[in-house]
Structures are given as C-alpha cells and as structure tokens.
Design an enzyme around this catalytic site. Sequence first.
Site, PDB file in Angstrom:
ATOM      1  N   ASP A 218       0.830  -1.207   0.000  1.00 52.54           N
ATOM      2  CA  ASP A 218       0.000   0.000   0.000  1.00 52.54           C
ATOM      3  C   ASP A 218       0.856   1.246   0.000  1.00 52.54           C
ATOM      4  O   ASP A 218       0.615   2.195  -0.725  1.00 52.54           O
ATOM      5  CB  ASP A 218      -0.820   0.076   1.298  1.00 52.54           C
ATOM      6  N   ALA A 219       1.860   1.212   0.890  1.00 54.44           N
ATOM      7  CA  ALA A 219       2.689   2.406   1.073  1.00 54.44           C
ATOM      8  C   ALA A 219       3.389   2.769  -0.230  1.00 54.44           C
ATOM      9  O   ALA A 219       3.433   3.937  -0.617  1.00 54.44           O
ATOM     10  CB  ALA A 219       3.701   2.175   2.186  1.00 54.44           C
TER      11      ALA A 219
ATOM     12  N   ASP B  61       0.839   4.068  -2.732  1.00 56.42           N
ATOM     13  CA  ASP B  61       0.469   5.425  -2.319  1.00 56.42           C
ATOM     14  C   ASP B  61       1.527   6.423  -2.736  1.00 56.42           C
ATOM     15  O   ASP B  61       1.236   7.538  -3.146  1.00 56.42           O
ATOM     16  CB  ASP B  61       0.335   5.509  -0.789  1.00 56.42           C
TER      17      ASP B  61
ATOM     18  N   SER C  37     -15.121   8.207   1.993  1.00 57.44           N
ATOM     19  CA  SER C  37     -13.754   7.872   2.387  1.00 57.44           C
ATOM     20  C   SER C  37     -13.238   9.001   3.277  1.00 57.44           C
ATOM     21  O   SER C  37     -13.982   9.907   3.617  1.00 57.44           O
ATOM     22  CB  SER C  37     -12.873   7.692   1.156  1.00 57.44           C
ATOM     23  N   LEU C  38     -12.003   8.927   3.657  1.00 62.99           N
ATOM     24  CA  LEU C  38     -11.440   9.934   4.556  1.00 62.99           C
ATOM     25  C   LEU C  38     -10.207  10.558   3.931  1.00 62.99           C
ATOM     26  O   LEU C  38      -9.466   9.899   3.209  1.00 62.99           O
ATOM     27  CB  LEU C  38     -11.023   9.284   5.883  1.00 62.99           C
TER      28      LEU C  38
ATOM     29  N   GLU D 296     -10.249   7.276  17.361  1.00 63.55           N
ATOM     30  CA  GLU D 296     -10.345   5.814  17.411  1.00 63.55           C
ATOM     31  C   GLU D 296      -9.405   5.214  16.374  1.00 63.55           C
ATOM     32  O   GLU D 296      -8.919   5.914  15.482  1.00 63.55           O
ATOM     33  CB  GLU D 296     -11.781   5.370  17.119  1.00 63.55           C
TER      34      GLU D 296
ATOM     35  N   LYS E 275      -7.904   3.497  13.187  1.00 62.51           N
ATOM     36  CA  LYS E 275      -8.266   3.295  11.794  1.00 62.51           C
ATOM     37  C   LYS E 275      -7.890   1.842  11.498  1.00 62.51           C
ATOM     38  O   LYS E 275      -6.717   1.506  11.354  1.00 62.51           O
ATOM     39  CB  LYS E 275      -7.523   4.243  10.866  1.00 62.51           C
TER      40      LYS E 275
ATOM     41  N   ASP F 104      -7.297  -1.552   9.642  1.00 60.97           N
ATOM     42  CA  ASP F 104      -6.845  -1.831   8.286  1.00 60.97           C
ATOM     43  C   ASP F 104      -7.506  -3.111   7.803  1.00 60.97           C
ATOM     44  O   ASP F 104      -6.952  -4.199   7.906  1.00 60.97           O
ATOM     45  CB  ASP F 104      -5.321  -1.956   8.266  1.00 60.97           C
TER      46      ASP F 104
ATOM     47  N   ARG G 110     -17.979  -1.732   0.306  1.00 64.22           N
ATOM     48  CA  ARG G 110     -18.069  -0.327  -0.059  1.00 64.22           C
ATOM     49  C   ARG G 110     -18.204  -0.147  -1.579  1.00 64.22           C
ATOM     50  O   ARG G 110     -18.899   0.746  -2.033  1.00 64.22           O
ATOM     51  CB  ARG G 110     -16.819   0.376   0.442  1.00 64.22           C
TER      52      ARG G 110
ATOM     53  N   GLU H  93     -15.637  -2.287  10.115  1.00 61.62           N
ATOM     54  CA  GLU H  93     -14.534  -2.847   9.347  1.00 61.62           C
ATOM     55  C   GLU H  93     -14.390  -4.345   9.628  1.00 61.62           C
ATOM     56  O   GLU H  93     -14.337  -4.759  10.786  1.00 61.62           O
ATOM     57  CB  GLU H  93     -13.260  -2.107   9.770  1.00 61.62           C
TER      58      GLU H  93
ATOM     59  N   TYR I  55     -17.766   1.151  13.617  1.00 61.37           N
ATOM     60  CA  TYR I  55     -17.324   2.511  13.908  1.00 61.37           C
ATOM     61  C   TYR I  55     -18.384   3.578  13.682  1.00 61.37           C
ATOM     62  O   TYR I  55     -18.147   4.743  13.935  1.00 61.37           O
ATOM     63  CB  TYR I  55     -16.016   2.862  13.193  1.00 61.37           C
TER      64      TYR I  55
ATOM     65  N   LYS J 120      -2.760   9.103   9.643  1.00 50.60           N
ATOM     66  CA  LYS J 120      -2.080   7.832   9.432  1.00 50.60           C
ATOM     67  C   LYS J 120      -0.704   7.809  10.107  1.00 50.60           C
ATOM     68  O   LYS J 120      -0.091   8.846  10.317  1.00 50.60           O
ATOM     69  CB  LYS J 120      -1.891   7.600   7.922  1.00 50.60           C
TER      70      LYS J 120
ATOM     71  N   CYS K 241      40.348   1.637  -6.570  1.00 48.54           N
ATOM     72  CA  CYS K 241      39.831   2.508  -5.512  1.00 48.54           C
ATOM     73  C   CYS K 241      39.558   3.896  -6.102  1.00 48.54           C
ATOM     74  O   CYS K 241      40.443   4.482  -6.729  1.00 48.54           O
ATOM     75  CB  CYS K 241      40.848   2.605  -4.381  1.00 48.54           C
TER      76      CYS K 241
ATOM     77  N   CYS L 119      42.349   6.367  -4.048  1.00 49.28           N
ATOM     78  CA  CYS L 119      43.803   6.240  -4.180  1.00 49.28           C
ATOM     79  C   CYS L 119      44.205   5.467  -5.431  1.00 49.28           C
ATOM     80  O   CYS L 119      45.394   5.328  -5.708  1.00 49.28           O
ATOM     81  CB  CYS L 119      44.404   5.597  -2.937  1.00 49.28           C
TER      82      CYS L 119
ATOM     83  N   CYS M 192      39.931  -2.006  -0.809  1.00 51.47           N
ATOM     84  CA  CYS M 192      41.151  -1.275  -1.112  1.00 51.47           C
ATOM     85  C   CYS M 192      42.133  -1.668  -0.018  1.00 51.47           C
ATOM     86  O   CYS M 192      41.868  -1.469   1.156  1.00 51.47           O
ATOM     87  CB  CYS M 192      40.881   0.231  -1.082  1.00 51.47           C
TER      88      CYS M 192
ATOM     89  N   CYS N  48      45.633   4.743   1.990  1.00 50.64           N
ATOM     90  CA  CYS N  48      44.561   5.358   1.198  1.00 50.64           C
ATOM     91  C   CYS N  48      43.938   6.505   1.986  1.00 50.64           C
ATOM     92  O   CYS N  48      43.488   6.316   3.118  1.00 50.64           O
ATOM     93  CB  CYS N  48      43.503   4.315   0.864  1.00 50.64           C
TER      94      CYS N  48
END
Length: 674
Positions: free
Chosen positions: A34-35, A38, A83-84, A115, A117, A119, A138, A189, A241, A327, A421, A424, A437, A442
């Site tokens: 999801d992250a 998003d 939605s929020l 409250e 959220k 998931d 939904r 939920e 909720y 979030k 390297c 050097c 190296c 060096c």
Amino acid sequence: MTKDEAEKRIAKLREVIDHHRYLYHVLDKPEMSDAALDSLKHELKALEDRYPDLITPDSPTQRVGGGALKEFKKIEHRTPMLSLEDVFSPEEVEEWRERIGKVRSAAADAELFAEFKFDGLAMSLVYEDGVLERASTRGDGTIGEDVTQNIKTIEAVPLRLDIHGHVPAAARKTLEKRIKKGTLEVRGEVIITKKEFNAQNRAQKKSGKQIYANPRNLAAGSIRQLDPAVTRSRRLDFHAYALADDVGQKRHSEEHDIVKALGFKTDPREKIVKSTGELIHFRDSIAAEREKLEFEVDGIVATVNDNAVFRGLGIIGKAPRGAIAFKFAPREATTVVEGIAVQVGRTGAITPVAKLRPVEIGGVSISRATLHNEDEIRRLDVRVGDTVIVGRAGDVIPDIKSVVRELRPRGAKEFRMPRHCPVCKAALVPDGKILRCKNAKCPARHRETLYHFVSKAAFDIDGLGPKIIDALLDNGLIQDAADIFDLKEGDIAPLERFGEKSARNLVEAIHERRLIGLAKFLLGLGILHVGEETAGDLADHFGSLEAVKRASVETLEAVPNIGGIVAKSIHEWFGVARNQEFLRKLLRHVTITNPARKKKGKFTGKTFVLTGGLETMSREEAKARIREAGGRTSESVSNTTAYVVAGSEPGSKYEKAKKLGIPVVDEKQFLKLL
Ligand code: IVH
C-alpha cells in the site's frame, strides 16, 4: 523536469498504478505494498498539481474505490459510503483544524472523537426489524457487493439486534422502536487478527495455495469467497465505527455507545480528546504500540464529535470535512535513484551507495541508501534512473527493497563496480562478497579511521564529528588520531563555525579523553573485524594493551568468541611497523585506565538485542549498562539471544523474536532486569 518529461512520466505512472490497482483490488493478489503504491500516486498527484492541464478524467487520482465484482449481486447504499482524507503529520492536523474552524466557527476548538483506523475492509450492515438483512462492501461508495451470506459467518456480527447496555437517553426510545420495526444500518470494518493471518497463511502455504500479502488482503479475499464455508474457516472479526441512522444521538461518541449496546465491538482504546495536542499524543501512543496490537491499525480516525457541527461541515469530494485519517508514517515509499556512488570505508571495504531523490519515510527524509555490494546490486538489478521502493531496515537504516521495473527509463545501463579505488586508485581485491582497497595509506580509509576513532563507541570525543575531522584534515592540522591530542585552542578557533569559546570546549573535551578504558582504546584503533564486542572481550581476557600486543594468533583464538579470521587480523595489525609507530605516538598522550569490564554480573552469558527507541536512555547507554552487568549485545536476533528489548516502534527484530520464541521485554521490564 520539463513539461514534456512530466507528461511522459505521468503517462507511465498511470499505467503502472492502474496495473497494480487491478492486481490489488480485483484479483486480491498485490505485488506492491500500500505504502509504495500510495507513494507512486503521490508523485502522480504532485506532477498533476504542477501541470493541471495534464489531468484527465481517467487518471487514478480522479477516482476513489473499486467497482463491484461480477460474481456478487450489486447493492446500492442507502447513503454513500465515504472515504477519509489522509494526513500524516501534526502540521497537517493543525491545518485541518484551522480549515474546519473557518467553515464553522464551532469546529475551531470542538472536541474530537479519536479511534483506531482499522486496516481491513469497510462493511455496511443493514438490519430490518432488528434482523441482519444485507451486508455489502463499499464498492465505489455508491454501489457495493452483496456479501450477506459471508458476513453471517463472522461471530462478531450480531444477526439480531438487542439492547445489552447503556444507551444515551435521547436515543433509547427511537432505537427500541427501530429494532422492532424499521431499518438500522451499522458500519464498520471486517478485519483478521495477525495471529489468524499467520495461521491461515501457513495453511495456505502447506497446501501449495496462494499466500496473502497482508491481513487486509486476506480479509478482503475471504469476504469475496463464493462459498461461505471458506469464509467461515477464515475466522474473520468485525469492529463497528458508525451508526448510519439518526436515532437521536447527538455525538459520535454516543453512536459508539449505541453500537456497543447493540452487541458490536468497537475500538477498545477510543476516546474523546479536547485538543489537537491530545489527539497527536493519542496517535503517537498508538503508533508506539502498533506492533503489539492484535490486529493491523494504520492510523487513527479523528471525527468532530458533535454530529450537528460535523454535518454542517459538509462533504468535500468524497470525504466528510469533519473527519480525517491521521495515518502512521509509512514504512516505505518510492523514489528515484539519481546516482550510484562508491564509498571507501575504514577497513577499505568498497560500498556502493544509491543517491536518492529525497523522500520521507517513517517521519525522516532519506537521500541515500547503501547497496551493500555487487551481489546485492545484481539481485535488485538497480540502475541509475530507476524508481525504487525504499524502506527502513529495522525501522532505522534506509534500505532499497525492490525496483519498479515498469518505470525504468529507456537505455538505463547496468551498474559495474570499479576495479580501482576511487580515491587512491589502488587495484581492488575481492574479499568474499566485497571488494577492498588494501592500501593502508589510502586517504579515504584514513579519513574513515579518524571518524571511527572519535566516535561514541570509541574515544567518544564530545563535539568532534566527521565534519570537524574533515576541516582538521583539510587544513593540515592533524595527520593521524594522535595529533588530535596536540590541538590548541588557537588552531581550532579560526576554523569555520568555530569561535574562541567553542574551540576551548573542544580542547577540553579532547583533554578529558586522555584517560580511557582499554576496550574503547582497542576499538578506536580500527582493527579489521574488531567491533565493540570483540574489543570488550580482548580487554576482559588480556587486561592490558601489552598482553594483547604480545598475543600469538593461537592465544588470541583461545579467547571465547574470537575466531581464526579475527585473531589473524588482530595479530597482523600489531605487527605492522606503521601501526607500532602510531601506538607509540598515541600513548605519549593517552593513558589506559580501568582495564577490564565486570566479569560476573547478572547478565553474564546473556546476549541482548535492542530494537526501537528507548525513553529513559540512549541506545549507547543501554548497551553500556548491559555490558556493565556482564552481558553482551548483538544486532541480530538468533537462537542464542536471551532477550529482545523492544522500545517504541520496534522493527523486524521484534517479529523475528516472536517467531523464534525469544522473550521480548519492554523498557520497564528491562530496567527491572537491570
Ligand atoms: S469512518 C466518513 N472510522 O477507512 C468516512 N473509517 O477512508 C467513514 N476505516 O474505507 C469512515 N477504521 O473502512 C471510519 N474507525 C474508523 C475506521 C474507518 C477504518 C476505513 C473505512 C473506510 C476508510 C476511510
């Protein structure tokens, strides 16, 4: 980025987002978190904000929710399922408060209801004459799918309404009447506990079936089963909720009292908060306990508690203005690799490092991530220009998890490690998976050695970090670590950002370290493979620098926890003429004290692993106290770990400990052990 480039990137982003949405929402087989998804949407939104004329009605930014599945009957919601708006930072919460205060002055400092959220999967439950008649998802917010049969398998959902507990007086009569005759709609939920999720996934794996990416996905997949027997076997859970009908409740909190009285579970931690500060505190405390909760929570929901004020605030887009989802900071995000640099470490190890377009993860901005070694680059197949998913290993160290291949620019070339390297120019020598190296002179290695020398775990010189070491080196004020002890106020004061007072403080801080414990002294030398633990072991075992210096490889190997490679490396270091010269020079300034750590303590023979932040002490302090009590610390959890100390927002080490059945203690219990 030019408009042309933006247009191309927008088109590509839309395609990729759409593809992953399909995998996620239609097939229930996500390939991206999801992250991360998003984060891609966020990038798309930012580009569209910059070039609004490039917005098209089919852009993923222009719609909310997915359509109904074909297999299930469609149900039109009595009122839309909204939605929020998501917010992530305290500043955004303050802005929201200000905004709603302008729309309705009564909202400016109205109390809020806070409250979890949850998931999971949003669900509407419609009761006719007190009996569960329809349950629907939904869907797109207006039309959802009829999943009544499946919902009926969830024990936490009452099939018939009854008043069990206290109901606000103003609502009691209407509620009683509606249960007998009329409609009542409860929303909430559908979730699955982490424990069930793990058990189900294990079973899926055993029978060679699809593994679910996360609890939400399993909950969604289970609700969309055509056979309710399968749904039942998934042991889903439900938290309510909201009550979608007006029975005379005046506040959102009363709505919660009502649904509780009707036999539903709600968030056990829900509470009324009076101020934004209190709300932020609530969210932080939930974030700190997040890993320990029975089920997944991805933030908190804050609602203006007074229903009349809430209604007066109206709806913006598809979300009520009077509520937000606050979030938790996402644990991963997408960004672009702008370059790959190679770094030369203190021990000569060559490490490729990705330079990233800055991105915020877990509340901090990240602009670089180690790629470890060539193998890792091959495994990820990461190239300059790639869009990558970045997380933070153990919630701390930036870590590239994967590449979003579809977003690779044309012609991006594979990265090749250099053969020499970069500083050097010495030829690099393979050592297992890494390249080194081997040039002891060096300049890059030398610089890193100095950083290490003054670091917390070694000489711990207050106020002397890498930036100042750079300045001292670049101004020719020091050649090696021993020279640090020769510095005078007048040498330091002219440096940038210094004055007489700060120069004096630094000289004093250096002076304080002329007396130093053997373990810290040994660590400061920067011997290959000698970290904090080994330095401590050497100090304990030999008791003096002379004894360590004289020790043969065999004698060194006889020390518990020291193996052949480490023993050889130590022995070799003391054999090098340059190092002997450096030691002589250093000992002209420094005196070694308190040679050994306590041999026997209550933690003797016990290894601790720390994860997450502690409140009453720093990590270094915690480690020092463990060692004082005779214990050891390690960075990774294994079967030999005695305890994992979990602070706030613990990371993967916590999960691993749970898996291996290693005792996990919180800070309070840890202090008690001490
Ligand atoms: S109130 C007015 N409260 O979050 C909007 N939603 O984007 C109605 N969710 O799909 C939602 N926990 O399923 C509300 N305590 C909670 C929630 C919650 C999870 C979900 C909800 C919806 C999404 C909102």
